[in-house]
Design a protein around this motif. Structure first.
Motif, PDB file in Angstrom:
ATOM      1  N   PRO A 131       0.784  -1.584  -0.188  1.00 29.29           N
ATOM      2  CA  PRO A 131      -0.148  -0.145  -0.024  1.00 29.29           C
ATOM      3  C   PRO A 131       0.761   1.653  -0.011  1.00 29.29           C
ATOM      4  N   ASP A 132       2.322   1.445   0.431  1.00 32.09           N
ATOM      5  CA  ASP A 132       2.724   2.248   1.034  1.00 32.09           C
ATOM      6  C   ASP A 132       3.690   2.724  -1.200  1.00 32.09           C
ATOM      7  N   ASN A 133       3.832   1.502  -1.538  1.00 26.15           N
ATOM      8  CA  ASN A 133       4.052   1.856  -3.213  1.00 26.15           C
ATOM      9  C   ASN A 133       2.871   1.894  -4.647  1.00 26.15           C
ATOM     10  N   VAL A 134       1.987   1.712  -3.953  1.00 26.36           N
ATOM     11  CA  VAL A 134       1.012   1.492  -5.030  1.00 26.36           C
ATOM     12  C   VAL A 134       1.433   2.679  -6.096  1.00 26.36           C
ATOM     13  N   ASP A 135       1.347   3.399  -5.300  1.00 26.77           N
ATOM     14  CA  ASP A 135       1.212   4.654  -6.596  1.00 26.77           C
ATOM     15  C   ASP A 135       2.427   5.100  -7.267  1.00 26.77           C
ATOM     16  N   ARG A 136       3.508   4.618  -6.299  1.00 22.03           N
ATOM     17  CA  ARG A 136       4.402   4.942  -7.097  1.00 22.03           C
ATOM     18  C   ARG A 136       4.504   3.701  -8.766  1.00 22.03           C
ATOM     19  N   THR A 137       4.388   2.426  -7.871  1.00 21.71           N
ATOM     20  CA  THR A 137       3.984   1.112  -9.401  1.00 21.71           C
ATOM     21  C   THR A 137       2.833   1.847 -10.302  1.00 21.71           C
ATOM     22  N   VAL A 138       1.493   2.537  -9.850  1.00 21.83           N
ATOM     23  CA  VAL A 138       1.005   3.269 -10.788  1.00 21.83           C
ATOM     24  C   VAL A 138       1.372   4.201 -11.645  1.00 21.83           C
ATOM     25  N   ASP A 139       2.376   4.934 -10.992  1.00 22.59           N
ATOM     26  CA  ASP A 139       3.199   5.640 -12.096  1.00 22.59           C
ATOM     27  C   ASP A 139       3.963   4.893 -13.103  1.00 22.59           C
TER      28      ASP A 139
END
Length: 165
Positions: free
Chosen positions: A11-19
């Protein structure tokens, strides 16, 4: 590898992965099919030009009528096929988040999961790895796939790659 996958979808890295997925989308395009149709179109056009050049050089036009008709039909068929092919558009951030959410709790799936659940997760994230001998590193690629009416009713593949040295 499980650590990398867990980190990607934590959950802490989902934004980066989606980016990363938004930036490097390789939407499940039928580019290979489109390329084949374009090759057929080019071949038909080339055939037509050669036949026309033969007529201009003095060949008997009546002897080439069947070949001209066949080449013209091949050209028209390829043009019609290209005109009817739709290029899937890229997914927006919300759709990619929906794909990631569809995986469920990746961390839980990795931690103490049965072999069957791990196999399903690996299939869902389409994990591929290969060794680069020159750089003595492993390239790991994960692709999210979805076949869902919820995401524009099509099948998509989104790919991201990480080099592990």
């Amino acid at each position: 590898m499980n650590g990398w996958i867990g980190e990607l979808f934590h959950p802490d890295n989902v934004d980066r992965t989606v980016d990363q997925l938004v930036e490097h989308q390789q939407v499940g395009r039928s580019s290979g099919q489109r390329d084949k149709v374009r090759e057929r179109l080019t071949a038909a056009e080339t055939k037509l030009h050669r036949l026309q050049a033969a007529i201009e050089a003095g060949a008997e036009p009546v002897a080439l009528v069947d070949s001209l008709n066949r080449a013209q039909a091949e050209k028209a068929a390829a043009e019609a096929e290209l005109a009817n092919m739709t290029e899937p558009s890229a997914l927006d951030r919300a759709e990619i988040y929906a794909m990631v959410d569809s995986l469920g709790d990746v961390g839980a799936a990795l931690g103490g999961a049965s072999v069957e659940k791990l196999a399903r997760l690996y299939r869902d994230v389409r994990l591929d790895m290969w060794f680069d001998y020159e750089k003595e590193a492993v390239d790991a690629t994960t692709s999210l796939r979805v076949n869902s009416a919820g995401v524009r009713g099509r099948s998509y593949t989104l790919t991201t790659t990480l080099r592990l040295s």
